[in-house]
Design a protein around this motif. Sequence first.
Motif, short mmCIF file in Angstrom:
data_model
loop_
_atom_site.label_atom_id
_atom_site.label_comp_id
_atom_site.label_asym_id
_atom_site.label_seq_id
_atom_site.Cartn_x
_atom_site.Cartn_y
_atom_site.Cartn_z
N LEU A 207 0.79 -1.17 0.01
CA LEU A 207 -0.20 0.11 0.04
C LEU A 207 0.85 1.15 0.00
O LEU A 207 0.50 2.17 -0.71
N ASP A 208 1.94 1.40 0.69
CA ASP A 208 2.90 2.40 0.84
C ASP A 208 3.43 2.59 -0.64
O ASP A 208 3.55 3.84 -0.84
N THR A 209 3.86 1.44 -1.04
CA THR A 209 4.66 1.73 -2.39
C THR A 209 3.51 2.38 -3.31
O THR A 209 4.05 3.28 -4.29
N LEU A 210 2.48 1.99 -3.64
CA LEU A 210 1.16 2.45 -4.54
C LEU A 210 0.72 3.83 -3.97
O LEU A 210 -0.15 4.11 -4.91
N ARG A 211 1.13 4.21 -2.87
CA ARG A 211 0.37 5.46 -2.58
C ARG A 211 0.73 6.60 -3.38
O ARG A 211 -0.55 7.44 -3.72
N ALA A 212 1.60 7.07 -3.78
CA ALA A 212 1.87 8.06 -4.55
C ALA A 212 1.16 8.08 -5.89
O ALA A 212 0.43 9.02 -6.26
N PRO A 213 1.34 7.01 -6.76
CA PRO A 213 0.73 6.66 -7.90
C PRO A 213 -0.74 6.86 -7.89
O PRO A 213 -1.50 7.10 -8.83
N SER A 214 -1.33 6.25 -6.85
CA SER A 214 -2.73 6.01 -6.51
C SER A 214 -3.48 7.37 -6.14
O SER A 214 -4.61 7.68 -6.58
N ALA A 215 -2.72 8.12 -5.47
CA ALA A 215 -3.11 9.45 -4.97
C ALA A 215 -3.31 10.34 -6.37
O ALA A 215 -4.01 11.19 -6.26
N ALA A 216 -2.52 10.20 -7.12
CA ALA A 216 -2.42 11.02 -8.43
C ALA A 216 -3.65 10.48 -9.43
O ALA A 216 -3.90 11.38 -10.40
#
Length: 189
Positions: free
Chosen positions: A143-152
């Motif tokens: 989840l932490d790894t995918l946080r930035a692209p998901s927030a975009a």
Amino acid sequence: MDVTRLIDSSYNEAAKAFVMGTSQRSLARARERSFTKALIAQLQREFDADHRVFATTQRGNAADFGTNQLLYDIAVCRIGDGKTAARKPEDFHFIAQALWQIEVDFSREWRQALYAINRLNCGAAARKLLITSRLARSQSQFLDTLRAPSAAVDGALYLAFVPHPADWDDDAASPQVWRIADGEWEEVK
């Protein structure tokens, strides 16, 4: 639409389906197809005749839209009707709005999930869903790894963790659904 119920129902239906494979890998692939077909059937029940579900396994769209699948594993679109401006007008259908874009990726690999999110980031639907394998360990790192692209992602992004099809005989856990909101993951109950 209740995303958690949609995922749970699709998973339960697929887990009960009789599928066969000549190897563990082919059995897992058959179970993945069963899950995807169950998900498509759930989506079709959820939406009325003014909507279409597009997917590779979904037939019946090519005559009206030139394809059965759009840019995503599954897409739900609102359709509109029009008439040609000819002397003898012909009726036609068109895609008026993309409502859902869905990617299904059971690879257990963060990079594949990132690629799926990249595809979702390119779309205009208000709701996006990535279905991936539930991880036995390191789900918080995933989840932490995918946080930035998901927030975009423009619109609402849901991330569903489903037991990997190869583990359905041994895994009694149910799927989990998460949503990114204001840059943070929150579990959807």
